[in-house]
Motif scaffolding. Structure first.
Motif, PDB file in Angstrom:
ATOM      1  N   ARG A  95      41.428 -24.172 -14.448  1.00  0.00           N
ATOM      2  CA  ARG A  95      40.952 -25.187 -13.504  1.00  0.00           C
ATOM      3  C   ARG A  95      40.078 -24.534 -12.444  1.00  0.00           C
ATOM      4  NH1 ARG A  95      43.072 -24.865  -8.774  1.00  0.00           N
ATOM      5  NH2 ARG A  95      44.915 -23.645  -8.409  1.00  0.00           N
ATOM      6  N   SER A 129      35.139 -30.165 -17.044  1.00  0.00           N
ATOM      7  CA  SER A 129      36.108 -29.739 -18.059  1.00  0.00           C
ATOM      8  C   SER A 129      37.216 -28.875 -17.453  1.00  0.00           C
ATOM      9  CB  SER A 129      35.411 -28.975 -19.189  1.00  0.00           C
ATOM     10  OG  SER A 129      35.045 -27.670 -18.777  1.00  0.00           O
ATOM     11  N   LYS A 130      36.926 -28.272 -16.299  1.00  0.00           N
ATOM     12  CA  LYS A 130      37.916 -27.449 -15.597  1.00  0.00           C
ATOM     13  C   LYS A 130      38.651 -28.242 -14.526  1.00  0.00           C
ATOM     14  CE  LYS A 130      36.950 -23.480 -17.608  1.00  0.00           C
ATOM     15  NZ  LYS A 130      37.882 -22.466 -18.062  1.00  0.00           N
ATOM     16  N   LYS A 131      38.513 -29.561 -14.585  1.00  0.00           N
ATOM     17  CA  LYS A 131      39.212 -30.460 -13.654  1.00  0.00           C
ATOM     18  C   LYS A 131      38.913 -30.118 -12.188  1.00  0.00           C
ATOM     19  CE  LYS A 131      42.894 -31.015 -17.010  1.00  0.00           C
ATOM     20  NZ  LYS A 131      42.655 -29.946 -17.941  1.00  0.00           N
ATOM     21  N   GLU A 172      38.152 -30.073  -8.392  1.00  0.00           N
ATOM     22  CA  GLU A 172      38.614 -30.959  -7.323  1.00  0.00           C
ATOM     23  C   GLU A 172      37.495 -31.278  -6.339  1.00  0.00           C
ATOM     24  OE1 GLU A 172      42.240 -29.653  -5.472  1.00  0.00           O
ATOM     25  OE2 GLU A 172      43.136 -29.151  -7.408  1.00  0.00           O
TER      26      GLU A 172
END
Length: 135
Positions: free
Chosen positions: A98, A125-127, A129
């Motif tokens: 992430r 794709s790495k979520k 934030e």
């Protein structure tokens, strides 16, 4: 002096025993340029920076002579390629599951949109934030 050396060695060994996620979160510097420098500390730290969760691609890190105000910057093709290659290299080597922050600061031409799209797709794709995009 020998006592101080042993104390430092003990401290270094104790830090190296920490799990990777703790080292990444609390021990790595926040900017990518300094984080990659930690790879020389030991074999264990060599690729630790590839799990970095704060990916800040400020143009001033790789092009320190450039103006703070992006709007007034005119980048040469070499400077633009250097920046794009830097971001592409970090994105391709990133191993973390992430990302907390993904920040791109650069002036793009229409011909560079495919790089930009690739980076946004990677961040999502790495979520990610916090996604910051400046052009």
């Amino acid at each position: 002096m020998l006592c101080l050396g042993l104390l430092f060695q003990d401290y270094e060994e104790r830090i190296s025993e920490l799990p990777d996620d703790i080292l990444v979160r609390y021990m790595l510097p926040t900017n990518m340029k300094d984080a990659t420098k930690t790879s020389i500390i030991s074999k264990r730290w060599r690729y630790l920076w590839t799990n970095h969760t704060h990916l800040d691609f400020n143009h001033r890190i790789v092009l320190p002579e450039s103006d703070e105000n992006l709007c007034s910057c005119v980048f040469t093709d070499d400077e633009k390629n250097k920046y794009i290659n830097w971001v592409n290299q970090v994105v391709s080597l990133h191993r973390g599951p992430r990302i907390d922050t993904f920040r791109v600061m650069f002036t793009f031409d229409d011909g560079d949109v495919h790089h930009f799209n690739k980076w946004v797709t990677f961040a999502l794709s790495k979520k990610v934030e916090n996604l910051h995009l400046s052009s």
